[in-house]
Design a protein around this motif. Sequence first.
Motif, mmCIF file in Angstrom:
data_model
loop_
_atom_site.group_PDB
_atom_site.id
_atom_site.type_symbol
_atom_site.label_atom_id
_atom_site.label_comp_id
_atom_site.label_asym_id
_atom_site.label_seq_id
_atom_site.Cartn_x
_atom_site.Cartn_y
_atom_site.Cartn_z
ATOM 1 N N ASP A 1 0.841 -1.208 0.000
ATOM 2 C CA ASP A 1 0.000 0.000 0.000
ATOM 3 C C ASP A 1 0.869 1.248 0.000
ATOM 4 O O ASP A 1 0.577 2.242 -0.694
ATOM 5 C CB ASP A 1 -0.925 -0.001 1.210
ATOM 6 N N VAL B 1 -5.000 9.038 -6.395
ATOM 7 C CA VAL B 1 -4.631 10.319 -5.794
ATOM 8 C C VAL B 1 -4.877 11.418 -6.829
ATOM 9 O O VAL B 1 -4.542 11.285 -8.010
ATOM 10 C CB VAL B 1 -3.144 10.297 -5.333
ATOM 11 N N ARG C 1 -12.848 8.137 -6.801
ATOM 12 C CA ARG C 1 -12.722 8.520 -5.381
ATOM 13 C C ARG C 1 -11.301 8.261 -4.936
ATOM 14 O O ARG C 1 -10.751 7.164 -5.126
ATOM 15 C CB ARG C 1 -13.698 7.716 -4.534
ATOM 16 N N PRO C 2 -10.632 9.254 -4.324
ATOM 17 C CA PRO C 2 -9.248 9.056 -3.893
ATOM 18 C C PRO C 2 -9.163 7.995 -2.771
ATOM 19 O O PRO C 2 -10.113 7.760 -2.031
ATOM 20 C CB PRO C 2 -8.823 10.436 -3.396
ATOM 21 N N GLY C 3 -7.979 7.384 -2.649
ATOM 22 C CA GLY C 3 -7.728 6.416 -1.590
ATOM 23 C C GLY C 3 -7.574 4.995 -2.117
ATOM 24 O O GLY C 3 -7.471 4.768 -3.332
ATOM 25 N N TYR C 4 -7.576 4.045 -1.179
ATOM 26 C CA TYR C 4 -7.369 2.649 -1.519
ATOM 27 C C TYR C 4 -8.702 1.969 -1.816
ATOM 28 O O TYR C 4 -9.736 2.272 -1.221
ATOM 29 C CB TYR C 4 -6.687 1.910 -0.374
ATOM 30 N N SER C 5 -8.660 0.978 -2.729
ATOM 31 C CA SER C 5 -9.852 0.205 -3.059
ATOM 32 C C SER C 5 -9.434 -1.088 -3.736
ATOM 33 O O SER C 5 -8.242 -1.293 -4.033
ATOM 34 C CB SER C 5 -10.778 1.017 -3.975
ATOM 35 N N TYR D 1 -4.779 2.348 -5.740
ATOM 36 C CA TYR D 1 -4.636 3.589 -4.966
ATOM 37 C C TYR D 1 -4.824 4.742 -5.941
ATOM 38 O O TYR D 1 -4.161 4.812 -6.993
ATOM 39 C CB TYR D 1 -3.274 3.695 -4.307
ATOM 40 N N GLN E 1 -10.451 2.755 -10.740
ATOM 41 C CA GLN E 1 -11.425 3.248 -9.762
ATOM 42 C C GLN E 1 -12.459 4.065 -10.544
ATOM 43 O O GLN E 1 -12.296 5.268 -10.786
ATOM 44 C CB GLN E 1 -10.725 4.120 -8.713
ATOM 45 N N ARG F 1 1.138 4.096 -2.935
ATOM 46 C CA ARG F 1 0.948 5.529 -2.635
ATOM 47 C C ARG F 1 2.148 6.333 -3.098
ATOM 48 O O ARG F 1 1.980 7.418 -3.719
ATOM 49 C CB ARG F 1 0.744 5.702 -1.132
ATOM 50 N N GLN G 1 -4.142 6.833 -10.884
ATOM 51 C CA GLN G 1 -4.568 5.564 -10.273
ATOM 52 C C GLN G 1 -3.476 4.525 -10.510
ATOM 53 O O GLN G 1 -3.097 4.265 -11.661
ATOM 54 C CB GLN G 1 -5.897 5.095 -10.882
#
Length: 482
Positions: free
Chosen positions: A65, A157, A139-143, A155, A135, A69, A167
């Motif tokens: 992760d 950003v 939507r930002p962040g982890y999935s 991930y 994604q 990032r 992504q």
Amino acid sequence: MNRWHRHRHQRWHGPGRWHERCEGYHPSLKKKLLGALMGCLVVGWLITVACQYSQVSNQQNAQWDQSLREVGEQILLSLPADVGNAGRKPRLQLEHEALPPQHGPEFYKMQFQVWALDTGLGLVNSAGAPRTPFQPSMRPGYSLLTTEQEQWRVYAVSDATHRVQVQVALPRSGLRTEFLHWLKTSLLSGLGIVLLLAIAISAVVHWSFRPMQRLRAQIAAREPTDLTPLPVAGLSREVAPLVYSINELLERLSASMQGERQFLADAAHELRTPLAALLTQTHVALRAGTQADARQALEHLSHGIERTTRLAQQLLDSARVDASLRRGEDATVELADVVMMVVREFEGQAGRRQQSVAIQSDSAQVRGDLDDLGVLVRNLLDNAVRYAGQGGRIRVCCGPDESGQSTLLRVCDDGPGVPEDERERIFERFFRGSNGNGERGSGIGLSLVARIARSHGARIEAHTGLDGRGLGISVRFPRPMA
């Protein structure tokens, strides 16, 4: 062979033998120790592997992760300021041939995409990235993204002005492959370490048990009659007390066997004289010239047989008492009943000697063996009847003593008695005191009484008999606990 001896014979010499049964029911201490240590080692190794599995899995997920990032942020920072204009031109994409040589599976499998947030167009992407967003919601962040071919860890950003979004995704198959590689390596190395430790533990346990193995071999090579102490050199602190206890037992057993040998020698000597007398009287009876001489010889022969029978019975009783193992199986016995039964047995013998036997008995319970107590009372009364003399008086008292704390058994007569300086020795085996009525004893009866009294925790003493003469013997038994 009576029931007790037959039971003991079957117990030690029956089918399968006792030591083979012990080996069947009780595992080897060495095997138990090895099994316990190996079990603890394996369980500890499995727990360690489980903890490492959980720890490495969490660390790996956190590491990947973090890598996603960092890569996503670096790509975002590397984009030019007019990256939005790239959407009006053909998509920028590097070909596989343009990629430099790869040195690790992680970056080779990692994919990225750059999307314009206002138009939803793809600006830049890696060679293996799909055409659709990792994604879709931007939507930002982890999935997690699941496609028909793969499951991805994603991930996303975005820049501060929300114009573009980067992504970055990594297939989870790559993570599993790397993790399984680590797990295989860890298991093989751990198994090797466990095997080495198992060999070391087995060698140490075997080395620790070598003194006991030598001791076992020495015991097995001994003759059955060899009762010399076992060697204690080289034994550990935990085993040495056991060997010391065994040596003490061997010493007591040696003393007991020596006493048995002495008893057999004395018994053979005691039986030799009456048997020789019986043989002589038999020859006299066979050669008697008249019926009166033959009758007299037969009477002497009858007395000799009676004396030999009594001696043989006392020897058998003595051997039984010496060999008896008092294992706490005693019962509460009414001593007054035992006295009454024994007195009835001697009524005929006392009547032939014109003796009177008086009984004074109250309820008196003792804790002990019924057969042994019968032998004790029988020998006391036999001694009184034989030495009280013709027309003598005998008194048997049984009941609680004056203090009520003990049970008292007393047998007194008014015969010639025993000199005061010999009273302590009359309880010794084969001791014959000086008496005045011509009776010749075997020296076994009172010694047997003393041994039975000691085995029951009783005190025995000799004193003056009836009317200041004769002999009296008192035995004080402890009262049984309520």
